[in-house]
Scaffold this motif. Structure first.
Motif, mmCIF file in Angstrom:
data_model
loop_
_atom_site.group_PDB
_atom_site.id
_atom_site.type_symbol
_atom_site.label_atom_id
_atom_site.label_comp_id
_atom_site.label_asym_id
_atom_site.label_seq_id
_atom_site.Cartn_x
_atom_site.Cartn_y
_atom_site.Cartn_z
ATOM 1 N N PHE A 93 18.372 38.780 43.389
ATOM 2 C CA PHE A 93 18.713 39.851 43.964
ATOM 3 C C PHE A 93 19.847 39.585 44.775
ATOM 4 O O PHE A 93 20.147 38.415 45.224
ATOM 5 C CB PHE A 93 17.500 40.614 44.965
ATOM 6 N N VAL A 94 20.697 40.572 45.406
ATOM 7 C CA VAL A 94 21.621 40.393 46.410
ATOM 8 C C VAL A 94 21.385 41.239 47.542
ATOM 9 O O VAL A 94 20.508 42.384 47.484
ATOM 10 C CB VAL A 94 23.071 40.759 46.223
ATOM 11 N N GLN A 136 26.839 41.711 40.585
ATOM 12 C CA GLN A 136 26.690 42.851 41.606
ATOM 13 C C GLN A 136 27.776 42.882 42.260
ATOM 14 O O GLN A 136 28.477 41.945 43.060
ATOM 15 C CB GLN A 136 25.587 42.228 42.651
ATOM 16 N N PRO A 149 35.702 39.379 49.394
ATOM 17 C CA PRO A 149 34.191 39.334 49.570
ATOM 18 C C PRO A 149 33.588 38.691 48.402
ATOM 19 O O PRO A 149 34.347 38.523 47.184
ATOM 20 C CB PRO A 149 33.748 40.912 49.280
ATOM 21 N N PRO A 150 32.510 37.978 48.682
ATOM 22 C CA PRO A 150 31.946 37.495 47.586
ATOM 23 C C PRO A 150 31.470 38.311 46.507
ATOM 24 O O PRO A 150 31.056 39.410 46.783
ATOM 25 C CB PRO A 150 30.482 36.687 48.064
ATOM 26 N N PHE A 170 29.031 38.083 42.760
ATOM 27 C CA PHE A 170 28.234 37.408 41.638
ATOM 28 C C PHE A 170 27.181 37.890 41.022
ATOM 29 O O PHE A 170 26.777 39.057 41.578
ATOM 30 C CB PHE A 170 27.788 35.860 42.351
ATOM 31 N N TRP A 171 26.807 37.746 40.034
ATOM 32 C CA TRP A 171 25.667 38.168 39.218
ATOM 33 C C TRP A 171 25.982 39.591 38.705
ATOM 34 O O TRP A 171 24.867 40.468 38.706
ATOM 35 C CB TRP A 171 24.097 38.065 40.108
ATOM 36 N N LYS A 207 20.177 44.663 46.589
ATOM 37 C CA LYS A 207 20.416 45.389 44.844
ATOM 38 C C LYS A 207 19.714 44.497 43.989
ATOM 39 O O LYS A 207 19.992 42.943 44.038
ATOM 40 C CB LYS A 207 21.810 45.177 44.699
ATOM 41 N N LEU A 208 19.025 44.927 43.213
ATOM 42 C CA LEU A 208 18.311 44.091 41.985
ATOM 43 C C LEU A 208 18.856 44.825 40.676
ATOM 44 O O LEU A 208 18.168 45.968 40.418
ATOM 45 C CB LEU A 208 16.932 43.901 42.206
ATOM 46 N N VAL A 231 22.810 43.171 51.039
ATOM 47 C CA VAL A 231 24.015 44.097 51.620
ATOM 48 C C VAL A 231 23.859 44.634 52.888
ATOM 49 O O VAL A 231 22.877 45.132 53.267
ATOM 50 C CB VAL A 231 24.142 45.143 50.718
ATOM 51 N N GLU A 256 25.670 46.787 55.757
ATOM 52 C CA GLU A 256 26.837 47.870 55.856
ATOM 53 C C GLU A 256 27.779 47.542 54.442
ATOM 54 O O GLU A 256 27.198 48.067 53.487
ATOM 55 C CB GLU A 256 27.707 47.417 57.055
ATOM 56 N N PHE A 257 29.065 47.163 54.508
ATOM 57 C CA PHE A 257 29.765 47.151 53.276
ATOM 58 C C PHE A 257 29.802 45.948 52.488
ATOM 59 O O PHE A 257 30.242 45.847 51.465
ATOM 60 C CB PHE A 257 31.123 47.405 53.857
ATOM 61 N N GLN A 265 18.860 49.817 43.917
ATOM 62 C CA GLN A 265 19.276 49.508 45.328
ATOM 63 C C GLN A 265 18.224 49.849 46.324
ATOM 64 O O GLN A 265 17.701 51.044 46.089
ATOM 65 C CB GLN A 265 20.511 50.320 45.404
ATOM 66 N N ASP A 294 30.942 49.475 47.982
ATOM 67 C CA ASP A 294 30.721 50.201 49.311
ATOM 68 C C ASP A 294 31.982 49.711 50.246
ATOM 69 O O ASP A 294 31.788 48.460 50.626
ATOM 70 C CB ASP A 294 29.253 50.037 49.981
ATOM 71 N N PHE A 295 32.777 50.485 50.506
ATOM 72 C CA PHE A 295 33.830 50.362 51.531
ATOM 73 C C PHE A 295 33.964 51.483 52.572
ATOM 74 O O PHE A 295 33.717 52.664 52.379
ATOM 75 C CB PHE A 295 35.240 49.978 50.649
ATOM 76 N N PRO A 296 34.751 50.840 53.672
ATOM 77 C CA PRO A 296 35.028 51.927 54.808
ATOM 78 C C PRO A 296 35.756 53.100 54.226
ATOM 79 O O PRO A 296 36.622 52.433 53.303
ATOM 80 C CB PRO A 296 35.503 51.099 55.838
ATOM 81 N N ILE A 351 28.400 42.289 50.697
ATOM 82 C CA ILE A 351 27.320 41.427 50.124
ATOM 83 C C ILE A 351 27.359 40.192 51.260
ATOM 84 O O ILE A 351 28.134 39.364 51.359
ATOM 85 C CB ILE A 351 27.603 40.952 48.863
ATOM 86 N N ASN A 380 31.142 44.566 44.757
ATOM 87 C CA ASN A 380 31.043 45.349 46.114
ATOM 88 C C ASN A 380 31.706 46.781 45.749
ATOM 89 O O ASN A 380 32.742 47.204 45.633
ATOM 90 C CB ASN A 380 32.123 44.650 46.917
ATOM 91 N N LYS A 410 20.010 46.263 52.853
ATOM 92 C CA LYS A 410 19.796 47.115 51.631
ATOM 93 C C LYS A 410 19.933 45.792 50.617
ATOM 94 O O LYS A 410 20.681 44.638 50.618
ATOM 95 C CB LYS A 410 21.264 47.649 51.221
ATOM 96 N N LYS A 424 29.812 54.569 40.539
ATOM 97 C CA LYS A 424 29.868 54.254 41.854
ATOM 98 C C LYS A 424 31.064 54.721 42.900
ATOM 99 O O LYS A 424 30.921 54.993 43.932
ATOM 100 C CB LYS A 424 29.807 52.946 41.972
#
Lengths: 318, 632
Positions: free
Chosen positions: B405-406, A215, A209-210, A212-213, B345-346, B408, B410-411, B350, A219-221, B413, A217, B343, A75
């Motif tokens: 799944f979650v 998954q 940010p949350p 969990f599972w 995610k599973l 999303v 934009e940036f 994505q 993606d960031f600006p 969750i 984060n 979006k 990523k």
């Protein structure tokens, strides 16, 4: 939502089992631990039915670390790993070699305060060669340039943050992998695996940010970067057990000499050894099973003021 | 020395992860502090440090400072973010996860609870259950945590009164029973965390209680069972080519695999055999792997697979679908809105996903449901999502990992959900070609010559709509009208084909898919023979209709017979709605199974409001225009 039928069946079976869990030997023969009197934990029959070699505790930790490292590599475009030469860092590097089948597909960054022990420099130079590592050595600015309101040891440690920020800026890294663990210290216990940092490198611990599972984060600006913490879920004793099992090399300062050893390695001016007779991996593991001394007791910067470490970390310290 | 080395080698099991949840100020952090102290798990000097922090703030000794590591938390007296802390009893090791109870920090509570094996729900004996107590209990259940110990705390503030304990216990039991939790394994323990009563030892203050202490109840909890018995699911995390090996890397989420197994990748439906299982450092060949392991394999054929695909065995693959229902918790600052795109995610995949419909929002206070067009922050809801392409997934009650799944935005969750496929079919079923060595042969009569001879083009007029919307009435009227004008026209009707072509099929989602597949192929055969074929089937799934269209897009005309459910139910020509309402018919479209309205139908007829004659006139006009030889 429909209940998990298998889980419910297992639960009702366990409800019966637990009534038979009378007094027995604990799993660890640790004398100091409090005996709650309910005895050993029963193993589920389901675990015994499955074929193949079962995963133990260290396998589970390792597998998650590998998963996190692979997520980071997939990523994050410009990725680097901080290599502090300490025991945690070496476990992390070892797991990277496992994750990528003998390769380390990103550069390492060693932040050099110029104040490390000679044994650490020897170790670094040897394994860069032996493991054919792509390692960038980043020098720290002088202490005079650091925030003068910090207590002295914290001010000295802040040099590392400054060097890290400079490397990030110069190399354009959008992600750095760091070997911190939740059990080391209170603010690290609140960290995320993928932890965003602002353009100024600051950690917004008030609004994380949350996550969990598994998954994360990712993606960031633009302008912000990620700290990735693949061994966040390990404990100090896990690190030692794994180091032993995998025969991972170590800086010798961790082993007792003249009744003292280092539990945590930092700059020589602000890091102190603890009393210990442990001179082998087995002795260290046994010592840790008994001790009530915190791991970072010998790291002066943690203890100067109630919030000195929190301030360091909010500003971008590892 | 010998003794030491054998102890160092002790194989430890994983620590059991326990999340401590409950309403703000009900004493979660204090309870953890006490548990630590009374089991002798505090490091040296920590007690004194907490004492000093408390004095600095002019407070009595504050246990919460053990976990509330952040200055802001200590100053405000609330836990902001989730913290992890290790401790052990003689029975085993634990990780305690302290979750914030404040409404603001539900995202952090979920972050903590989603990793837990079991939970302690802390309830203040004076206040009883509060909003966040209920929300946390609901979320625990939603996250699949089935082992919950309830600590009724602050018994010192209600004079250790047994009647009060029973009263609060009954309130908690009622709520948990309402969630469908099996209460036989839920312990309720009266405690005073501040004084340590019933935490690790039974205090003298509550002689009427002789059950387990909190610590004993934790030792009675069970570790998670690895999902080895489930079918293989290996989501592809990455494909590496660092040297001459091309390695497919991923973590086995359930089941197991062996060298030589044939893997089926979904959704691409490609297959290849596992040539080797790769590992570093090499310590002999690895022949098999199992759930939980992060692995890498090479394949015997260089097929193109990429991150996001799910590998399984041929015998038990995940479902393929472009529509699914999620029971979600929403964490976004902006509400979730019907019609919006997010979006999702599973596992490692994505996808863009559209919110088709919000079925209901659940009120955690009384467990009632309401209809809504949006889902606000911290709310729980059931939502229908649609993806453009078909995606592989499992219902959550089949597989806890490929069934969640979650979301999303934009940036960030902004939500998580569990998949429920009740009423939706596995679309993989309709894609199978079982016979091999089949070749298409060319006709020697071009379709244009058939049209010339008939005086009109061929095609399919596909009517879709609820039972009772008027499909059959219109179809047979139109057939009669056009036949008299000289058209080659024939109706395929739902009830009729079920006597023959589809007599082996019922009304389950899978059978419905197969029914439409057969009818679709039959209708296209008619169209290719030059006929105008009218079909009258509910055909509730958009994906099924789109598949028929894809067989011959130039011949397919979708006609949406649009009558609302209320109108259809009032008409109820066959008495079926009444039966469905009485629960005598399962999977009845509109009542207990979904109807997915067309988005881009060629014709839409509002049969709730216009007469049969008016609809017929509209349809025949359409046919004259579109099926004329000179059309297009």
């Amino acid at each position: 939502m429909s209940a998990l039928p298998a889980a419910m069946a297992a639960l009702s079976m366990l409800g019966r089992l637990r009534r038979f869990g009378g007094a027995g030997e604990g799993l660890h023969g640790r004398t100091k631990a409090f005996d709650t009197g309910s005895g050993a934990v029963k193993k589920l029959p389901g675990q015994l039915l499955a074929s193949g070699v079962s995963m133990d505790h260290l396998d589970v930790l390792e597998s998650r670390t590998i998963y996190i490292l692979r997520e980071a590599f997939n990523k994050i475009d410009k990725l680097a790993m901080l290599w502090s030469l300490g025991k945690d860092s070496n476990v992390m590097l070892w797991c990277a070699k496992k994750a990528f089948f003998g390769h380390v597909p990103f550069p390492l960054v060693n932040i050099d305060t110029g104040m490390k022990f000679p044994e650490m420099y020897e170790f670094r130079d040897r394994y860069i060669k032996e493991w054919n590592l792509d390692c960038l050595i980043a020098q720290c600015p002088p202490v005079e340039e650091m925030d003068p309101t910090l207590p002295p040891a914290a001010r000295s440690a802040a040099r590392k943050t400054a060097a890290l920020k400079r490397v990030l800026r110069e190399q354009g890294y959008t992600g750095v992998i760091a070997g911190i663990r939740r059990d080391e210290e209170g603010t690290r216990a609140k960290e995320r695996v993928f932890s965003p940092r602002s353009e100024q490198n600051t950690w917004n611990f008030r609004d994380q940010p949350p996550e969990f599972w598994d998954q994360f984060n990712t993606d960031f600006p633009p302008g912000t970067h990620l700290r990735v913490h693949p061994i966040l879920h390990w404990t100090e004793i896990d690190i030692w057990r794994y180091t032993k099992r995998e025969a991972i090399p170590l800086v010798p300062l961790y082993f007792s000499r003249n009744g003292k050893r280092y539990r945590s390695l930092g700059d020589k001016n602000i890091t102190f050894p603890v009393d210990s007779q442990a001179s082998t991996l087995d002795e260290i593991i046994s010592e840790l099973m008994e001790t009530k001394i915190a791991e970072r007791t010998g790291r002066a910067m943690d203890h100067e003021a109630e919030d000195s470490f929190e301030r360091l970390r909010a500003d971008g310290y590892m | 020395m010998n003794d030491q080395s054998s102890r160092a080698d002790v194989q430890t099991t994983l620590p059991l992860k326990i999340v401590i949840v409950g309403h703000v100020d009900h004493g979660k952090s204090t309870l953890i502090g006490r548990l630590f102290h009374d089991t002798g798990s505090l490091p040296d000097g920590k007690l004194e440090a907490i004492q000093a922090m408390s004095e600095r703030r002019g407070m009595p000794f504050e246990w919460a400072f053990l976990m509330d590591a952040l200055q802001a938390e200590r100053d405000q007296g609330i836990t902001i973010d989730v913290s992890h802390i290790h401790f052990r009893t003689n029975a085993r090791e634990y990780v305690l996860i302290d979750a914030p109870g404040h409404r603001e920090f539900v995202k952090n509570m979920i972050t903590g609870a989603a990793q837990a094996d079991a939970a302690v729900l802390v309830v203040d004996a004076r206040e009883g259950m509060q909003e966040q107590t209920r929300r946390h209990a609901y979320l625990l259940h939603l996250l699949g945590i089935r082992q919950v110990v309830v600590a009724i705390n602050k018994m010192d503030l209600v004079d250790y009164n047994e009647a009060r304990f029973q009263q609060v216990s009954a309130e908690v039991r009622d709520y948990l029973a309402g969630l469908g939790i099996d209460l036989r394994h839920t312990l309720l323990i009266p405690v005073s965390a501040r004084d340590g009563d019933n935490i690790v030892s039974l205090g003298k203050t509550m002689p009427w209680y002789d059950g387990e202490t909190l610590a004993q109840s934790l030792d009675g909890l069970q570790p998670p069972v690895p999902s080895l018995d489930l079918p293989l699911r290996l989501p592809v995390q990455d494909v590496y080519k660092f040297d001459d090996r091309r390695i497919i890397a991923g973590r086995i989420e359930s089941g197991h695999l062996r060298q030589g197994d044939i893997l089926l990748f979904s959704p691409s439906n490609k297959r290849a055999r596992i040539q080797s299982i790769e590992a570093w450092p090499t310590r002999g060949q690895v022949l098999a792997c199992r759930a939980g392991q992060s692995i890498g394999v090479t394949l015997d054929e260089q097929i193109f697979v990429e991150r996001g695909e799910i590998a399984s065995l041929d015998t038990n693959p995940p479902m393929l679908t472009n529509v699914f229902r999620g029971r979600i918790f929403w964490l976004g600052h902006q509400p979730l809105m019907a019609g919006r795109r997010y979006k999702m995610k599973l596992c490692t995949a994505q996808y863009p996903v559209d919110v088709e419909k919000i079925e209901k929002v659940i009120d955690v206070n009384d467990l009632g449901t309401v209809a809504a067009d949006r889902v606000e922050r911290n709310a729980i809801a059931e939502v229908i999502f649609r993806t453009r392409a078909q995606i592989p997934l499992d219902p959550f009650d089949h597989n806890g990992i490929t069934g969640r799944f979650v979301i999303v935005d934009e940036f960030d969750i902004v939500g998580g959900g569990l998949i429920n496929m009740d009423g939706y079919a596995d679309q993989r079923l309709s894609q199978r070609i079982k016979s091999t060595n089949i070749f298409r042969v060319e006709h020697r009569v071009p379709i244009e010559e058939r049209w010339q001879q008939n005086g009109h083009r061929g095609g399919v007029l596909w009517m879709t709509g609820l039972s009772g919307s008027g499909k059959s009435t219109l179809a047979f009227s139109l057939e009669q009208y056009l036949f008299r004008k000289g058209y080659q026209v024939y109706v395929l009707d739902g009830d009729n084909v079920r006597h023959g072509l589809c007599s082996d099929l019922g009304f389950s989602p899978e059978d419905r898919v197969e029914n439409i597949r057969r009818v679709g192929h039959a209708a296209i055969l008619f169209a290719r023979a030059g006929f105008l074929c009218i079909t009258a089937f509910i055909s509730p799934y958009r994906a099924d209709r789109e598949r028929v269209r894809a067989l011959a897009p130039e011949l397919f005309h979708e006609v949406f017979i649009d009558a609302d459910l209320k109108t259809c139910e009032e008409r109820d020509p066959k008495g079926l709605y009444a039966k469905a309402r009485r629960g005598e018919i399962d999977d009845f479209t509109g009542i207990s199974a979904p109807y997915e309205a067309p988005v881009n139908a060629e014709v839409r007829l509002d049969t709730s409001h216009q007469t049969v004659e008016a609809s017929l006139a509209e349809l025949s006009d359409y046919v004259m225009r579109q099926f004329a030889i000179t059309a297009h």
